[in-house]
Structures are given as C-alpha cells and as structure tokens.
Design an enzyme around this catalytic site. Structure first.
Site, PDB file in Angstrom:
ATOM      1  N   LYS A   1     -22.469 -17.583  -0.406  1.00  0.00           N
ATOM      2  CA  LYS A   1     -23.634 -17.137  -0.186  1.00  0.00           C
ATOM      3  C   LYS A   1     -24.208 -16.299  -0.921  1.00  0.00           C
ATOM      4  O   LYS A   1     -23.556 -15.421  -1.443  1.00  0.00           O
ATOM      5  CB  LYS A   1     -23.685 -16.646   1.353  1.00  0.00           C
ATOM      6  CG  LYS A   1     -23.399 -17.888   2.404  1.00  0.00           C
ATOM      7  CD  LYS A   1     -23.589 -17.121   3.690  1.00  0.00           C
ATOM      8  CE  LYS A   1     -23.532 -18.149   4.741  1.00  0.00           C
ATOM      9  NZ  LYS A   1     -23.528 -17.536   6.110  1.00  0.00           N
TER      10      LYS A   1
ATOM     11  N   GLY B   1     -14.664  -3.949   0.453  1.00  0.00           N
ATOM     12  CA  GLY B   1     -15.876  -3.453   0.825  1.00  0.00           C
ATOM     13  C   GLY B   1     -16.346  -2.377  -0.274  1.00  0.00           C
ATOM     14  O   GLY B   1     -17.492  -2.469  -0.817  1.00  0.00           O
TER      15      GLY B   1
ATOM     16  N   GLY C   1     -11.911 -10.100  -1.586  1.00  0.00           N
ATOM     17  CA  GLY C   1     -11.008 -10.698  -0.791  1.00  0.00           C
ATOM     18  C   GLY C   1     -10.704 -12.006  -1.215  1.00  0.00           C
ATOM     19  O   GLY C   1      -9.453 -12.086  -1.506  1.00  0.00           O
TER      20      GLY C   1
ATOM     21  N   ARG D   1       0.787  -1.251  -0.127  1.00  0.00           N
ATOM     22  CA  ARG D   1       0.133   0.053   0.129  1.00  0.00           C
ATOM     23  C   ARG D   1       0.727   1.068   0.131  1.00  0.00           C
ATOM     24  O   ARG D   1       0.412   2.363  -0.501  1.00  0.00           O
ATOM     25  CB  ARG D   1      -1.070   0.100   1.129  1.00  0.00           C
ATOM     26  CG  ARG D   1      -2.122  -0.960   1.105  1.00  0.00           C
ATOM     27  CD  ARG D   1      -3.000  -1.141   1.832  1.00  0.00           C
ATOM     28  NE  ARG D   1      -4.283  -1.839   1.774  1.00  0.00           N
ATOM     29  CZ  ARG D   1      -5.354  -2.418   2.163  1.00  0.00           C
ATOM     30  NH1 ARG D   1      -5.068  -2.251   3.325  1.00  0.00           N
ATOM     31  NH2 ARG D   1      -6.196  -2.850   1.723  1.00  0.00           N
TER      32      ARG D   1
HETATM   33  P1  ADP Z   1     -14.986 -12.890  -2.277  1.00  0.00           P
HETATM   34  O1  ADP Z   1     -14.092 -12.444  -0.731  1.00  0.00           O
HETATM   35  O2  ADP Z   1     -14.007 -12.813  -3.301  1.00  0.00           O
HETATM   36  O3  ADP Z   1     -16.117 -11.702  -2.056  1.00  0.00           O
HETATM   37  P2  ADP Z   1     -16.853 -14.703  -1.025  1.00  0.00           P
HETATM   38  O4  ADP Z   1     -16.325 -14.381   0.289  1.00  0.00           O
HETATM   39  O5  ADP Z   1     -18.341 -14.518  -1.383  1.00  0.00           O
HETATM   40  O6  ADP Z   1     -15.700 -14.153  -1.878  1.00  0.00           O
HETATM   41  O7  ADP Z   1     -16.384 -16.319  -1.391  1.00  0.00           O
HETATM   42  C1  ADP Z   1     -15.304 -17.207  -0.977  1.00  0.00           C
HETATM   43  C2  ADP Z   1     -15.478 -18.457  -0.191  1.00  0.00           C
HETATM   44  O8  ADP Z   1     -16.637 -19.106  -1.126  1.00  0.00           O
HETATM   45  C3  ADP Z   1     -14.286 -19.227  -0.600  1.00  0.00           C
HETATM   46  O9  ADP Z   1     -13.935 -19.382   0.856  1.00  0.00           O
HETATM   47  C4  ADP Z   1     -14.814 -20.655  -1.065  1.00  0.00           C
HETATM   48  O10 ADP Z   1     -14.165 -21.710  -0.319  1.00  0.00           O
HETATM   49  C5  ADP Z   1     -16.389 -20.711  -0.656  1.00  0.00           C
HETATM   50  N1  ADP Z   1     -16.929 -21.330  -1.761  1.00  0.00           N
HETATM   51  C6  ADP Z   1     -16.793 -21.364  -3.195  1.00  0.00           C
HETATM   52  N2  ADP Z   1     -17.723 -22.386  -3.445  1.00  0.00           N
HETATM   53  C7  ADP Z   1     -18.199 -23.128  -2.699  1.00  0.00           C
HETATM   54  C8  ADP Z   1     -19.003 -24.386  -2.406  1.00  0.00           C
HETATM   55  N3  ADP Z   1     -19.267 -25.062  -3.580  1.00  0.00           N
HETATM   56  N4  ADP Z   1     -19.297 -24.864  -1.166  1.00  0.00           N
HETATM   57  C9  ADP Z   1     -18.904 -23.880  -0.071  1.00  0.00           C
HETATM   58  N5  ADP Z   1     -18.110 -22.892  -0.051  1.00  0.00           N
HETATM   59  C10 ADP Z   1     -17.714 -22.464  -1.382  1.00  0.00           C
HETATM   60 MG    MG Z   2     -14.981 -13.080   1.075  1.00  0.00          MG
END
Ligand code: ADP
Ligand code: MG
Length: 395
Positions: A196, A375, A352, A35
């Site tokens: 989710k 965020g 992230g 950073r």
């Molecule tokens: P980001 O941080 O990039 O916005 P998220 O936090 O929404 O992404 O999601 C990342 C997480 O989703 C990872 O830790 C990954 O293991 C989980 N994930 C992806 N596919 C599945 C799955 N089929 N079942 C459970 N967890 C999953």
């Molecule tokens: Mg995440």
C-alpha cells in the site's frame, strides 16, 4: 554519523547494556537464538575492557505488569551457553536485587535483568525509573536499534543520565544506514514496493527528496498506474490515494527519476498453478490482478541498478509468497546481491516482508546489510529522528 562507540567507553566499570532479546519462545524455551547471537560482539567487547555487564531488555507486551509468562528468565541459560560461561538473572531490572547481583559479579561477568516492561514507567519514559536504571551502571550501551524508535526509559531516558555508547550491532546498523541514505555514494537508487501507498507515504516523500532514482513496485505501483489513468482491472490499489500519488510524481519532477512499471504480470487469482500472463499497461483485463512487474520493467530496473553506486530497498515488487509472482523480486534481489558481493554496489534493505523475500531469494548474506529492525528501520527511512539513536549523540 557521529555517535559514541564502545572503543570510547571506560574499562573496569559496570556497563548497563540495552539489548534486543524479544526472541521467539515456544513452551518457555528460546526457539530461535539469532538475537542472542547478535548481542555477543558487544558483550565480548565489554569483557575485553574488563567490565561487568548488566543486560536490560523488554520481552513481549506485559503492559506495565508482572506477567510470569513474559519473564526473560528462560533467556539466561541459552545466552550463557553461547558465551561459554553462566549468565546470572535478577528478578527486577532496578532496585536492590539487581544492584546486589551486579555487586557480586566478577569482572567480565554477565547478568540479565528482568523484563523492563514489567514497569509501567518503561513505555512512559518515566524519569524516576530511568534514574533507578542509571544507578546500576557507570555507563550505558544501546545495542537495540530495533527499539530505538521508541522513547522509553531503557532506550532513551537512561541514555541521558549516563555516558552513552552505541553497541557493536547498533554501530553496524547505523554505519550501514548512513552509507545508504545519510551520506551515500551517488547515484542512489531506491526500490519501494509492498502492498500500500498509505503505509509508506512519509517514506516515499523522504526518498524522493534524497535519491537520484526511485523504482516503485508491488501493490503500491498499481495506485500510481491508476493515478496515471491506466486501467488496472481488479488489482489491489488505493484509488482514494490517486491524488496523493499524483502529488508525489509532481514533487519528484526534476529531482528524482521515478521508475514505474511499463509492463506487468497478471492473473485472475492468486492461486498456485493459475495461468499468469505478461501484458502491457493497455491490456489489463477487467478481471485481472497485477501481481508482479513484467520483464521489460525488470530489464529497466536492472539497468538502473547497474547505473547506481548505492541501493536502498524496502518492499517486494510482487506477491513473492506465491510463485511465479516472485520473479521480479527474486531476479532484482539476485542481481543486486551479486553486485554487492563483488563490491560494486552498496545494497541495503529492510522491512519484515522484504527480509522474507530476500531470504526466499537466498541472497540475504550477500547484501551489504539487511536490517531486521522493522519499525525502527521504516521510521529511519522516513527520515524521522530515532530517540534511542539521538540520545547516543549527546549522553
Ligand atoms: P515490508 O514488510 O517489507 O515493509 P510490505 O508489508 O509493505 O513490505 O508489503 C509486503 C506485501 O506486499 C507482501 O505480502 C506482498 O504479497 C504484497 N504485494 C506485493 N505486490 C503486490 C501486488 N501487486 N498485489 C498485492 N499485494 C502485493
Ligand atoms: Mg510488511
């Protein structure tokens, strides 16, 4: 996108510059200077204009109190080393000490001001604090996109009190985001994955309104498959979101083509060495967890990437942290990055875990742009106005 840029800023004046110095520290020392390096282009551009530079930043969450362990002081020395000239430090981000230290700076000199969050008014966007900040400079530069989703005194309030400009890093981020979603070359494909649906509802809703195609993967795809009536066994899913998933599918009809998994990789446990099976959607067993997209789904996704001019990506397609369930994510990332590197695709990603997944795939540098803003990036993907960016359009 129209916002003021550093080229338009005056010369020979004091620039008050908001940076993101919320760096990792260990034993009172900066342990990763990414950073700090990211702020160098803006500092150099202002030095070329013969300006004095006063840096404003927050660090951690002192919640409006002076917390000695959350001082920004340890940042001054490594920043000076990167700049090749010492960087001064003032023990407060407003008031006489800061003002005297700025007075004493030579043209092109740099001073770092203490953690803005030591003042309770920072997070409240207090007008008086913003006024005291504004008194320190002739103009304001915001180079902290990652803090732009917050309307704080140092990110928003002060921007209305001084002529306000985007710093180089902010400029690069805004230009990339605009090329991906604001005014993109079509067709535009989105990939949304992750755990989710519930955390990404606004995002899905905004994307189906703006994109030509949207591929849904990861854990959230399980909720969609369940909503379509498929048996998803013991997979992670939010069954109470089935109505929402159906509403999203309905809203997308005729506007945005949804790509959902047509085959999946399952296992009974997320454990190294566990037997993974590729199955069709009618063959997920009661004990099975869907952990990655299957090969036919991947083939269709790659075809969709090939048919697109622009890709915007948030969320891994599977449990990429646990190979072999990283396969679809890594293959899609490598494919997109190769096209981006060849100039055939604008490929922008953020989030992230997404950044971690792209690093794991070894393709971060080949993508058109990878946002580490967390965020702020997600709120932007949700179509929300970011107060720190909006303020650069007026000021
Ligand atoms: P980001 O941080 O990039 O916005 P998220 O936090 O929404 O992404 O999601 C990342 C997480 O989703 C990872 O830790 C990954 O293991 C989980 N994930 C992806 N596919 C599945 C799955 N089929 N079942 C459970 N967890 C999953
Ligand atoms: Mg995440």
């Amino acid at each position: 996108m129209s916002f003021r840029r550093i080229e338009d800023a005056p010369s020979n004046k004091t620039a008050l510059v908001r940076v993101d110095f919320n760096v990792p520290m260990a034993d009172g020392k900066v342990s990763d200077d990414t950073r700090l390096r990211a702020a160098l282009p803006t500092i150099h551009a202002l030095q070329a204009k013969n300006c004095k530079i006063a840096l404003l930043a927050h660090f951690d969450r002192p919640k409006g109190k002076r917390v000695p362990e959350m001082s920004l002081k340890p940042v001054a020395e490594p920043l000076g080393r990167l700049l090749g000239a010492p960087v001064g430090f003032a023990g407060d981000c407003v008031g006489d000490e800061a003002s005297a230290a700025i007075q004493a700076l030579p043209a092109g000199g740099v001073i770092l001001l203490e953690n803005t969050r030591f003042h309770a008014g920072e997070e409240k966007n207090d007008a008086e604090l913003a006024k005291q900040m504004a008194a320190l400079g002739a103009f304001y530069v915001n180079d902290a996109f990652s803090a732009a989703h917050r309307a704080h005194a140092s990110t928003e309030g002060v921007a209305h009190l001084l002529p306000a400009y985007a710093g180089k890093q902010m400029e690069r981020e805004l230009d990339a985001l605009n090329a991906a979603l604001g005014n993109p070359k079509r067709p535009v494909l989105g990939i949304v994955g992750g755990a989710k649906v519930s955390t990404k509802l606004d995002l899905l809703q905004n994307l189906i309104a703006k994109l030509d195609r949207l591929a849904i993967g990861g854990g959230m795809a399980n909720t969609f498959l369940f909503a379509q009536g498929h048996d998803i066994g013991a997979s992670l899913a939010e069954k109470d979101m089935a109505d929402t998933a159906r509403a999203i599918m309905k809203a997308a009809e005729g506007k945005c083509k949804l790509l959902l998994p047509v085959d999946v990789v399952v296992a009974t446990e997320v454990k190294p060495g566990v037997a993974a099976r590729i199955v069709g959607l009618d063959a997920v067993g009661a004990e099975d967890k869907i952990l990655d997209a299957g090969p036919e789904t991947l083939r269709r996704l790659i075809a969709a990437i090939n048919d697109s001019a622009t890709l915007i990506w948030n969320g891994p397609l599977g449990v990429f942290e646990a190979p072999p369930f990283d396969k679809a994510t890594v293959a899609a990332a490598k494919h997109a990055a190769a096209l981006a590197k060849a100039g055939k695709l604008v490929a922008v990603a953020g989030g992230g875990d997404t950044v971690a997944a792209l690093n794991h795939a070894g393709v971060t540098d080949d993508m058109t742009f990878v946002s580490t803003a967390g965020g702020a990036f997600l709120e932007w993907m949700e179509g929300k106005p970011l107060p720190g960016v909006e303020a650069l359009k007026h000021g």
